[in-house]
Design a protein around this motif. Sequence first.
Motif, PDB file in Angstrom:
ATOM      1  N   UNK A 166      14.919 -43.473   9.456  1.00  0.00           N
ATOM      2  CA  UNK A 166      14.518 -42.136   9.010  1.00  0.00           C
ATOM      3  C   UNK A 166      14.451 -42.014   7.495  1.00  0.00           C
ATOM      4  N   UNK A 167      15.305 -42.772   6.788  1.00  0.00           N
ATOM      5  CA  UNK A 167      15.285 -42.735   5.324  1.00  0.00           C
ATOM      6  C   UNK A 167      13.951 -43.218   4.766  1.00  0.00           C
ATOM      7  N   UNK A 168      13.225 -43.997   5.566  1.00  0.00           N
ATOM      8  CA  UNK A 168      11.908 -44.459   5.133  1.00  0.00           C
ATOM      9  C   UNK A 168      10.938 -43.322   4.874  1.00  0.00           C
ATOM     10  N   UNK A 182      15.414 -29.003  -0.217  1.00  0.00           N
ATOM     11  CA  UNK A 182      16.189 -29.298   0.979  1.00  0.00           C
ATOM     12  C   UNK A 182      15.553 -30.465   1.738  1.00  0.00           C
ATOM     13  N   UNK A 183      14.218 -30.542   1.710  1.00  0.00           N
ATOM     14  CA  UNK A 183      13.546 -31.676   2.325  1.00  0.00           C
ATOM     15  C   UNK A 183      13.599 -31.666   3.832  1.00  0.00           C
ATOM     16  N   UNK A 184      13.128 -30.584   4.444  1.00  0.00           N
ATOM     17  CA  UNK A 184      13.117 -30.504   5.907  1.00  0.00           C
ATOM     18  C   UNK A 184      12.200 -31.558   6.507  1.00  0.00           C
ATOM     19  N   UNK A 185      12.522 -31.974   7.727  1.00  0.00           N
ATOM     20  CA  UNK A 185      11.716 -32.992   8.374  1.00  0.00           C
ATOM     21  C   UNK A 185      10.663 -32.333   9.248  1.00  0.00           C
ATOM     22  N   UNK A 186       9.474 -32.868   9.286  1.00  0.00           N
ATOM     23  CA  UNK A 186       8.517 -32.320  10.234  1.00  0.00           C
ATOM     24  C   UNK A 186       8.337 -33.293  11.400  1.00  0.00           C
ATOM     25  N   UNK A 187       7.536 -32.878  12.362  1.00  0.00           N
ATOM     26  CA  UNK A 187       7.440 -33.672  13.592  1.00  0.00           C
ATOM     27  C   UNK A 187       6.751 -35.010  13.366  1.00  0.00           C
ATOM     28  N   UNK A 188       5.816 -35.028  12.415  1.00  0.00           N
ATOM     29  CA  UNK A 188       5.158 -36.288  12.069  1.00  0.00           C
ATOM     30  C   UNK A 188       6.181 -37.343  11.675  1.00  0.00           C
ATOM     31  N   UNK A 189       7.126 -36.930  10.828  1.00  0.00           N
ATOM     32  CA  UNK A 189       8.164 -37.846  10.375  1.00  0.00           C
ATOM     33  C   UNK A 189       8.910 -38.431  11.572  1.00  0.00           C
TER      34      UNK A 189
END
Lengths: 254, 353
Positions: free
Chosen positions: A98-100, A109-116
């Motif tokens: 995930x760090x990639x 904050x850097x929220x994650x989206x579904x693509x990630x």
Amino acid sequence: MSLLEMKNVTVSYDGYCVLKDASLKLESGDWLMVVGPNGAGKSTLISAAGGNAPYTGEILIGDKERTAMKAREIARRVGTLTQNHSVGYSFSVRELVGLGRYPYRKGIIGGKDEDDARMVEQAIQDVGLGEFADRSLLTLSGGELQRAFIAQLFAQDPNVLMLDEPTNNLDLIFQKEVFDLLKKWVAQKDRAILSVVHDLGLARSYGNKALLLDRGTLVAYGDMDSVFSDDMINGVYKLDMRQWMSKLYSHWVN
Amino acid sequence: MQLHKLDKNRISNNKLPHWEYLAFIAAVFVTFIFCVSIGTVKLPWTDVIHYLMDHVFGTVHEYEVASAPQIMTVRVPRVICVALSGMSLALCGCSMQGLLKNPLAEGSTLGVSSGAALGAIVAIAFNINVPFLTLAGPTVMAMLFAFGSIMLILFLAYRLDYSLSTNTIVLLGVIYSMFISSIIMFITTFASEKIRSITFWTMGSLQGSTYTEALMLLAVLLICSAVILSKAEELNAFAIGEDNARSIGIDVRKTRLTILVAVSALIGTCVSIGGSIGFVGLVVPHMTRMIVGPNHKRLLPATLFSGAVFLMIMDLIARVILRPRELPIGAVTSLIGAVLFVFIFAGTRRNTR
């Protein structure tokens, strides 16, 4: 436009020159194998290109000079795999991979989206660690750990991979798996690999270009066959390579 | 072939689940009530709750123990300061362990706490003060010395061993701490009339803490924890390795500097209020990691809560174990912390072998 270009890159530690005037160019689809005996400066070349060693000269990523780029901008274009992973804490495979996606985070904050999340799962599947996704890195074998780091690079989705001994510590089957994986990866649009490989057999089978180093100096650079000519290889390794390789693999032929 | 014990609990997801937050907050609250009610005079817990309600909501209650309000004007600010110090020190230890990929890193093992104590002592011995702010002299000096100590130790460590291995850093920290304590002894000799307050800084105590100190600590903690918590993902990458952090696009230099500045501001403030209190930042993150796993997005907030609980209990022990005499809290945390640490260290070694 090339994906990565190095012009007269020189690296010295404490006044001692370990890499002198190296120049190279990576175009889309290239897999450039950096070969040479121990101490030739292979790892140094990768370190300099990855920003892990101080250098003089120019390194262009796309059309921009490396030093003029932001860290995240570089990471979206170039991913580096270094030698020797020692993991201290029990992060899971999914956390490592995930760090990639870090260079693509937006906002503080850097929220994650579904693509990630999807790319992370895909990368984990691609390296064959699907059932290990929730396992702690501390419980993985050397080969599994290396594949986890490669999955992180896949999730990072750069144009250029720089790999220092990607199959170090891996047994023959994993070597084949990893190299096949990378071959598939590099065949896609706008991608190239720069890798240090000790095994000349592997290097010759998978790469399309080669760069031969000896004691910090670039001896030959170009198409695989021109670099792997008897004169060049034998001169640097001080060995009749063709005879040695024939002897080594004679039992396997027929 | 290495054998690893697989611990399901230590595999973590990204966020702390809500019920865990509630559990942590409840633990802090219960410990707080408990610690305020116990002391030389034992108060019923209902009195503590009534007192808090009276002050927060403006209600009026009868007290079972008539002297309860007078006792609590002293105890409540102290326990608040203890809780805030615990939060700060644990958070600092946790972020340094991640940043340096080193499970032994902490304010006291790196010599940062003793550096900060030296700063405060120099300020007291030579009457260094910031104009208009009476409290600020020792605080500012402690912060500056804390930051200077971190930078000096990291600089030396990088020169000696670029990989920043556990042994190099801890060894340098030990040497640095000895060096600092010899300087403190020199100063003590020359400023003998201030010997009592100097001993206080080196031993650590939160006796007689005031609401002003609690507010100052709270302000610094709010700012610094916001900075550190926003760097949770970067800390994850550092905990995996600095090269890896660089490869995924983290500005390694800038991130490290930001976190170290926040850490030294926090340690400096804590030391200037409570003296140097060791081992909190070492033991608390270790224990918390066992519960929530190593992911800093969960670990950092969890560490804040468990740090508060841990130090409140340590302070309680310091107050009551030799009643009516009181022990310095630093002595208690070091004693209990060191013993606990041996067990934790043995446990982690068993896990990683």
